[in-house]
Scaffold this motif. Structure first.
Motif, PDB file in Angstrom:
ATOM      1  N   LYS A 185      39.215  40.806  35.420  1.00  0.00           N
ATOM      2  CA  LYS A 185      38.218  41.162  34.285  1.00  0.00           C
ATOM      3  C   LYS A 185      37.092  40.607  34.669  1.00  0.00           C
ATOM      4  CE  LYS A 185      41.635  40.034  31.211  1.00  0.00           C
ATOM      5  NZ  LYS A 185      42.916  40.123  32.123  1.00  0.00           N
ATOM      6  N   GLY A 186      36.716  39.512  33.805  1.00  0.00           N
ATOM      7  CA  GLY A 186      35.413  38.868  33.903  1.00  0.00           C
ATOM      8  C   GLY A 186      34.967  37.931  35.084  1.00  0.00           C
ATOM      9  N   PHE A 187      36.117  37.495  35.857  1.00  0.00           N
ATOM     10  CA  PHE A 187      35.656  36.991  37.215  1.00  0.00           C
ATOM     11  C   PHE A 187      35.565  37.945  37.996  1.00  0.00           C
ATOM     12  CE2 PHE A 187      36.596  35.303  41.358  1.00  0.00           C
ATOM     13  CZ  PHE A 187      35.650  33.952  41.325  1.00  0.00           C
ATOM     14  N   LEU A 188      36.257  39.038  37.954  1.00  0.00           N
ATOM     15  CA  LEU A 188      36.214  40.124  39.126  1.00  0.00           C
ATOM     16  C   LEU A 188      34.860  40.978  39.056  1.00  0.00           C
ATOM     17  CD1 LEU A 188      37.668  41.324  41.434  1.00  0.00           C
ATOM     18  CD2 LEU A 188      38.724  43.254  39.596  1.00  0.00           C
ATOM     19  N   LEU A 217      34.133  44.948  46.572  1.00  0.00           N
ATOM     20  CA  LEU A 217      33.679  46.028  45.734  1.00  0.00           C
ATOM     21  C   LEU A 217      32.363  45.997  45.532  1.00  0.00           C
ATOM     22  CD1 LEU A 217      35.978  45.153  42.597  1.00  0.00           C
ATOM     23  CD2 LEU A 217      36.336  46.987  44.139  1.00  0.00           C
ATOM     24  N   ARG A 218      31.732  45.139  46.059  1.00  0.00           N
ATOM     25  CA  ARG A 218      30.046  44.835  46.273  1.00  0.00           C
ATOM     26  C   ARG A 218      29.487  45.349  47.223  1.00  0.00           C
ATOM     27  NH1 ARG A 218      31.923  42.360  42.315  1.00  0.00           N
ATOM     28  NH2 ARG A 218      30.760  41.850  40.413  1.00  0.00           N
ATOM     29  N   ASP A 219      30.381  45.731  48.355  1.00  0.00           N
ATOM     30  CA  ASP A 219      29.847  46.191  49.700  1.00  0.00           C
ATOM     31  C   ASP A 219      29.747  47.749  49.691  1.00  0.00           C
ATOM     32  OD1 ASP A 219      29.400  46.323  52.135  1.00  0.00           O
ATOM     33  OD2 ASP A 219      31.329  45.730  52.976  1.00  0.00           O
ATOM     34  N   GLY A 220      28.583  48.106  49.383  1.00  0.00           N
ATOM     35  CA  GLY A 220      28.335  49.627  49.179  1.00  0.00           C
ATOM     36  C   GLY A 220      28.830  50.189  47.895  1.00  0.00           C
ATOM     37  N   ASP A 221      29.431  51.204  48.039  1.00  0.00           N
ATOM     38  CA  ASP A 221      29.751  52.165  47.080  1.00  0.00           C
ATOM     39  C   ASP A 221      31.392  52.611  47.177  1.00  0.00           C
ATOM     40  OD1 ASP A 221      29.767  53.192  44.360  1.00  0.00           O
ATOM     41  OD2 ASP A 221      28.986  55.041  44.989  1.00  0.00           O
ATOM     42  N   PRO A 222      32.158  51.581  47.385  1.00  0.00           N
ATOM     43  CA  PRO A 222      33.437  52.023  47.759  1.00  0.00           C
ATOM     44  C   PRO A 222      34.423  52.821  46.986  1.00  0.00           C
ATOM     45  CG  PRO A 222      33.684  49.747  47.172  1.00  0.00           C
ATOM     46  CD  PRO A 222      32.032  50.164  46.897  1.00  0.00           C
ATOM     47  N   ARG A 223      35.060  53.780  47.346  1.00  0.00           N
ATOM     48  CA  ARG A 223      36.067  54.561  46.570  1.00  0.00           C
ATOM     49  C   ARG A 223      37.293  53.726  46.419  1.00  0.00           C
ATOM     50  NH1 ARG A 223      36.162  59.260  50.667  1.00  0.00           N
ATOM     51  NH2 ARG A 223      36.236  57.479  52.082  1.00  0.00           N
ATOM     52  N   VAL A 224      37.939  53.640  45.337  1.00  0.00           N
ATOM     53  CA  VAL A 224      39.169  52.354  44.980  1.00  0.00           C
ATOM     54  C   VAL A 224      40.321  53.233  44.587  1.00  0.00           C
ATOM     55  CG1 VAL A 224      39.759  50.326  43.810  1.00  0.00           C
ATOM     56  CG2 VAL A 224      37.322  50.665  44.137  1.00  0.00           C
ATOM     57  N   ALA A 225      41.431  52.819  45.379  1.00  0.00           N
ATOM     58  CA  ALA A 225      42.846  53.345  45.097  1.00  0.00           C
ATOM     59  C   ALA A 225      43.617  52.044  44.452  1.00  0.00           C
ATOM     60  CB  ALA A 225      43.311  54.057  45.949  1.00  0.00           C
ATOM     61  N   ILE A 226      44.194  52.187  43.638  1.00  0.00           N
ATOM     62  CA  ILE A 226      45.112  51.224  42.697  1.00  0.00           C
ATOM     63  C   ILE A 226      46.555  51.642  42.668  1.00  0.00           C
ATOM     64  CG2 ILE A 226      45.654  49.696  41.051  1.00  0.00           C
ATOM     65  CD1 ILE A 226      42.405  50.018  40.252  1.00  0.00           C
ATOM     66  N   VAL A 227      47.480  51.020  43.537  1.00  0.00           N
ATOM     67  CA  VAL A 227      48.662  51.402  43.355  1.00  0.00           C
ATOM     68  C   VAL A 227      49.601  50.444  42.468  1.00  0.00           C
ATOM     69  CG1 VAL A 227      50.864  51.247  44.889  1.00  0.00           C
ATOM     70  CG2 VAL A 227      48.672  51.841  46.083  1.00  0.00           C
ATOM     71  N   GLY A 228      49.951  51.213  41.259  1.00  0.00           N
ATOM     72  CA  GLY A 228      50.512  50.454  40.220  1.00  0.00           C
ATOM     73  C   GLY A 228      49.755  50.459  39.141  1.00  0.00           C
ATOM     74  N   ALA A 229      50.316  51.081  37.861  1.00  0.00           N
ATOM     75  CA  ALA A 229      49.535  51.358  36.753  1.00  0.00           C
ATOM     76  C   ALA A 229      50.112  50.396  35.625  1.00  0.00           C
ATOM     77  CB  ALA A 229      49.736  52.857  36.156  1.00  0.00           C
ATOM     78  N   GLY A 230      50.678  49.289  36.012  1.00  0.00           N
ATOM     79  CA  GLY A 230      50.697  48.317  34.899  1.00  0.00           C
ATOM     80  C   GLY A 230      49.613  47.495  34.311  1.00  0.00           C
ATOM     81  N   PHE A 231      49.648  46.595  33.650  1.00  0.00           N
ATOM     82  CA  PHE A 231      48.489  45.887  33.065  1.00  0.00           C
ATOM     83  C   PHE A 231      47.464  45.414  34.325  1.00  0.00           C
ATOM     84  CE2 PHE A 231      50.591  44.563  28.790  1.00  0.00           C
ATOM     85  CZ  PHE A 231      50.333  45.525  28.321  1.00  0.00           C
ATOM     86  N   ILE A 232      47.966  44.778  35.279  1.00  0.00           N
ATOM     87  CA  ILE A 232      46.956  44.514  36.340  1.00  0.00           C
ATOM     88  C   ILE A 232      46.386  45.478  37.317  1.00  0.00           C
ATOM     89  CG2 ILE A 232      46.925  43.447  38.566  1.00  0.00           C
ATOM     90  CD1 ILE A 232      47.112  40.958  36.550  1.00  0.00           C
ATOM     91  N   GLY A 233      47.128  46.554  37.282  1.00  0.00           N
ATOM     92  CA  GLY A 233      46.442  47.694  37.952  1.00  0.00           C
ATOM     93  C   GLY A 233      45.403  48.210  36.941  1.00  0.00           C
ATOM     94  N   ALA A 234      45.868  48.380  35.719  1.00  0.00           N
ATOM     95  CA  ALA A 234      44.850  49.136  34.616  1.00  0.00           C
ATOM     96  C   ALA A 234      43.503  48.112  34.500  1.00  0.00           C
ATOM     97  CB  ALA A 234      45.656  49.497  33.191  1.00  0.00           C
ATOM     98  N   THR A 292      38.059  47.542  35.416  1.00  0.00           N
ATOM     99  CA  THR A 292      36.668  46.407  35.660  1.00  0.00           C
ATOM    100  C   THR A 292      35.939  47.456  37.014  1.00  0.00           C
ATOM    101  OG1 THR A 292      37.919  44.546  35.400  1.00  0.00           O
ATOM    102  CG2 THR A 292      36.080  44.351  37.199  1.00  0.00           C
ATOM    103  N   CYS A 293      36.709  47.919  37.769  1.00  0.00           N
ATOM    104  CA  CYS A 293      35.841  48.908  38.734  1.00  0.00           C
ATOM    105  C   CYS A 293      35.267  49.953  38.147  1.00  0.00           C
ATOM    106  CB  CYS A 293      36.953  49.429  39.801  1.00  0.00           C
ATOM    107  SG  CYS A 293      37.693  48.199  40.766  1.00  0.00           S
TER     108      CYS A 293
END
Length: 395
Positions: A47-50, A139-156, A161-162
């Motif tokens: 969250k905040g650190f990311l 995440l700050r290198d250009g404008d990357p497309r992000v895929a997250i595997v897993g929709a638990g709390f960490i993934g969500a 944040t993204c």
């Protein structure tokens, strides 16, 4: 006991040190951690650190004054390689050891990875501070497309944040409704709806078959996630959030029983009376149900420390662990909170607010009408009131 060694430097280890001093232990206290960084809090990493709103100093669990108050010896950046219970020592990977009369196991776990993805550029897990630093930079290198595997709390949380950074995000989950086993389908649906409401694409029932990669330097770089149906989700960054593997390998042959974690009794004491376990690595026995449980929650780690310490200092049976079941997550500007131990078969009643508004409090009740859990979204004050008045903690 003249010396107690705590193996593991996250919140479970630090809370154990604090609990030992609070209980009156005045002997030598050594905390061993394989992380080179001073102990830090993990929840802000997603969250905040990311997103860069807090720095490393803000997430520290100890400052120099704490070191002095706790009289804590820190051995950081060194891995425990063996527990020699008979010899009363923790053997470290650098060849040294810590002689100890009592040991607290707080080694947590390491992030699960997708098979064959180690070393592929653009693939990340999020467990340590170094993981978060690497992901934040990517995440700050250009404008990357992000895929997250897993929709638990960490993934969500990473998805949230993204999206806050303005990135295109797709979350992939193999179940038909993420979080349903823990929250029940009605409440889980309200959590899932947050993704769509904030522009995150969520694909459920999405079985990951592998990664699409291209040559990059001497290695490979990810360009997408391949699914079981033959489709590919394009991505410049892939974040894998599919749980952890308890760090127990170093305990093989120690006399500590291992079972998808460190097995303990209801007081968090292992088969060795001078060795206790706390946090993500501890799998404790519930005497009432003859079942075992292992919780990967921040609150649980803190609650366990006082119980484990009481039994380490006072002897087995001095205290019994009764978890509050409190968990929280922050997603898309909403605080999600759960307390208690609800079952997926429990009745759910909305007692305040409106699910459609994304701000509500719900009560779980069993067949006898007993309140088994309280859930809140975006309403911490009302959640806290119902938690205090409606939910009775196990005796």
């Amino acid at each position: 006991m003249k010396t107690i060694a705590i193996v593991g430097g996250s919140v479970a280890g630090v809370r154990s040190a604090e609990a030992l001093r609070a209980a009156g232990y005045d002997g030598r206290l050594v905390l061993v951690g394989d992380d080179v960084h001073r102990p830090y809090d993990r929840p802000p990493l997603s969250k905040g650190f990311l997103d860069g709103s807090v720095d490393e100093d803000a997430i520290g669990l100890l400052d120099p004054a704490d070191d002095d108050e706790l009289a804590l010896e820190l051995r950081l950046g060194v891995t425990a390689s063996r527990l020699d219970a008979a010899g009363g020592r923790v053997v470290l990977a650098d060849g040294s050891d810590v002689r100890a009369d009592g040991v607290v196991l707080a080694t947590g776990g390491r992030a699960r990875r997708l098979p064959g993805t180690e070393g592929v550029e653009g693939v990340h897990v999020l467990r340590t501070l170094d993981d978060a630093v690497a992901l934040r930079a990517a995440l700050r290198d250009g404008d990357p497309r992000v895929a997250i595997v897993g929709a638990g709390f960490i993934g969500a949380e990473v998805a949230s944040t993204c999206r806050g950074l303005g990135l295109e995000v797709t979350v992939l989950d193999g179940t038909d409704l993420p979080l349903a086993p823990a929250l029940g389908r009605r409440i889980a649906r309200s959590c899932v709806d947050l993704h769509a409401a904030h522009g995150t694409s969520l694909q459920v029932g999405a079985a990951v078959a592998g990664l699409a990669t291209v040559p990059s330097g001497e290695g490979r770089r990810v360009v997408g996630v391949e699914l079981g149906d033959g489709s590919t989700v394009k991505a410049d960054i892939v974040v894998v959030g599919i749980g952890i593997v308890p760090n127990t390998g170093w305990l093989e042959g120690s006399g500590v029983r291992l079972d998808r974690g460190v097995r303990t009794d209801a007081g968090l004491v292992t088969d060795l009376p001078t060795v206790v376990a706390v946090g993500d690595v501890a799998r404790w026995t519930d005497g009432a149900e003859a079942g075992t449980h292992r919780h990967e929650h921040w609150t649980s780690a803190g609650e366990q420390a006082a119980v484990a310490v009481a039994n380490l200092l006072g002897g087995r049976g001095s205290a019994t662990f009764r978890p509050s079941g409190y968990v929280w997550s922050e997603q898309y500007g909403r605080m999600l909170q759960l307390a208690g131990h609800p079952s997926v078969d429990d009745e759910i009643e909305i007692v305040d607010g409106d699910v459609a508004d994304g701000r509500f409090v719900a009560r779980y009740t069993d067949g006898t009408g007993t309140t088994t859990g309280i859930f809140g979204m975006g309403n911490p004050r009302i959640f806290g009131r119902f938690r205090r008045t409606e939910l009775r903690r196990p005796a």
